[in-house]
Design a protein around this motif. Sequence first.
Motif, PDB file in Angstrom:
ATOM      1  N   ILE A  17       1.258 -11.157  -4.239  1.00 20.63           N
ATOM      2  CA  ILE A  17      -0.202 -11.092  -4.412  1.00 20.63           C
ATOM      3  C   ILE A  17      -0.744  -9.810  -3.786  1.00 20.63           C
ATOM      4  O   ILE A  17      -1.573  -9.107  -4.376  1.00 20.63           O
ATOM      5  CB  ILE A  17      -0.871 -12.333  -3.796  1.00 20.63           C
ATOM      6  N   GLY A  18      -0.271  -9.496  -2.572  1.00 18.78           N
ATOM      7  CA  GLY A  18      -0.695  -8.258  -1.929  1.00 18.78           C
ATOM      8  C   GLY A  18      -0.309  -7.036  -2.737  1.00 18.78           C
ATOM      9  O   GLY A  18      -1.093  -6.091  -2.873  1.00 18.78           O
TER      10      GLY A  18
ATOM     11  N   ILE B 244      -2.683  -6.762  -5.709  1.00 21.65           N
ATOM     12  CA  ILE B 244      -4.005  -6.259  -5.301  1.00 21.65           C
ATOM     13  C   ILE B 244      -3.934  -4.770  -5.015  1.00 21.65           C
ATOM     14  O   ILE B 244      -4.795  -3.990  -5.459  1.00 21.65           O
ATOM     15  CB  ILE B 244      -4.505  -7.028  -4.060  1.00 21.65           C
ATOM     16  N   LEU B 245      -2.911  -4.355  -4.281  1.00 20.15           N
ATOM     17  CA  LEU B 245      -2.774  -2.943  -3.929  1.00 20.15           C
ATOM     18  C   LEU B 245      -2.550  -2.089  -5.170  1.00 20.15           C
ATOM     19  O   LEU B 245      -3.126  -0.992  -5.289  1.00 20.15           O
ATOM     20  CB  LEU B 245      -1.608  -2.775  -2.955  1.00 20.15           C
TER      21      LEU B 245
ATOM     22  N   LEU C 213      -9.993  -5.565   1.313  1.00 19.49           N
ATOM     23  CA  LEU C 213      -8.969  -5.949   0.342  1.00 19.49           C
ATOM     24  C   LEU C 213      -7.742  -5.047   0.448  1.00 19.49           C
ATOM     25  O   LEU C 213      -6.606  -5.511   0.336  1.00 19.49           O
ATOM     26  CB  LEU C 213      -9.554  -5.882  -1.075  1.00 19.49           C
ATOM     27  N   THR C 214      -7.984  -3.755   0.666  1.00 23.24           N
ATOM     28  CA  THR C 214      -6.860  -2.824   0.769  1.00 23.24           C
ATOM     29  C   THR C 214      -6.011  -3.117   1.996  1.00 23.24           C
ATOM     30  O   THR C 214      -4.776  -3.201   1.915  1.00 23.24           O
ATOM     31  CB  THR C 214      -7.365  -1.374   0.815  1.00 23.24           C
TER      32      THR C 214
ATOM     33  N   ALA D 224      -4.180  -6.403   1.541  1.00 24.85           N
ATOM     34  CA  ALA D 224      -3.031  -6.266   0.644  1.00 24.85           C
ATOM     35  C   ALA D 224      -1.872  -5.553   1.325  1.00 24.85           C
ATOM     36  O   ALA D 224      -0.710  -5.956   1.188  1.00 24.85           O
ATOM     37  CB  ALA D 224      -3.447  -5.514  -0.623  1.00 24.85           C
TER      38      ALA D 224
ATOM     39  N   VAL E 101       1.918  -7.036   1.998  1.00 24.98           N
ATOM     40  CA  VAL E 101       3.129  -6.309   1.594  1.00 24.98           C
ATOM     41  C   VAL E 101       4.015  -6.036   2.812  1.00 24.98           C
ATOM     42  O   VAL E 101       5.239  -6.181   2.757  1.00 24.98           O
ATOM     43  CB  VAL E 101       2.758  -4.995   0.878  1.00 24.98           C
TER      44      VAL E 101
END
Length: 289
Positions: free
Chosen positions: A28-29, A32-33, A266-267, A270, A274
């Motif tokens: 998911i991360g 998003i990234l 969000l960054t 993410a 990761v």
Amino acid sequence: MTDRTAPQAESPAREAWRMFSRNVPALIGLAILTAIVAMTLYGQFVYAGDAFEIVWAPHEPPGVTPDFPLGTDYLGRDIVAGLMTGGGPTLAIGAAAAAITMVIGITLGAFAGYYGGWVDNLLMRLTEFFQVLPALLFAMVLVTLFSPSLVTIALAIGIVSWPQTARLARAEFLKIRELEYVTAARAVGARNGRIIWKVILPNAAPPLIVSATLTVGVAILFEAGLSFLGLGDPNTMSWGLMIGANRQYILDAWWPVTFPGLMIFLTVFAVSLVGDGLNDAFNPKLRGR
């Protein structure tokens, strides 16, 4: 006669990827990234606009004007254009600062862990000196002395962030330097430089890769903090600069600060997912978690 049907051992990289791909939060991360990076690279082709151009009345709320779906800031600049344009410099600062951190930290930590003795004592005292300095204040001084720009901000963040990486690299080198394959490399006459960079470092890389990933998120937050204090590059749009420029109007207009802040959140979120996924993939003790 050899058994051709015997299964071959899985390479460490392939095994790490297999474990990473089973980690749902890490995937998911990564998604998003990837979406954020794609937005910063190609978003301007989909949504054309100049982040510095005054296009409408100041503090236009989100959803009121179709041409500016997220509204405008205190000068009347389009927030969506700012988000599209500002992502690139923000991510670039994070990546560059992480690279500087890793170069300094790994170099000093490798020398300290490999040579030991007075070299270790000297480099660790230097590391402790930088570690006790107030990082944000030191970065502010460096940026102020050399004028705010993407380069000076990345350098300042990298210079104040390397001690933890140095300690991690030192610990890995101390653990690996006495193993049999390192002793064998010395026995065949390999030079110290080759042993450090070609023999030990590849085997110490997994935790350092995880550290580098997490350092990107820390650097992005650092840049946002400097910009919030008015030390961002005024000639380059970034998410931190958007927050810093609009901070004094937050009680009257929340959206110019909230949306870039959400992108930073969000960054970093993410990147953290990761990083945790890489930690689980590279660390055999955590693979069954």
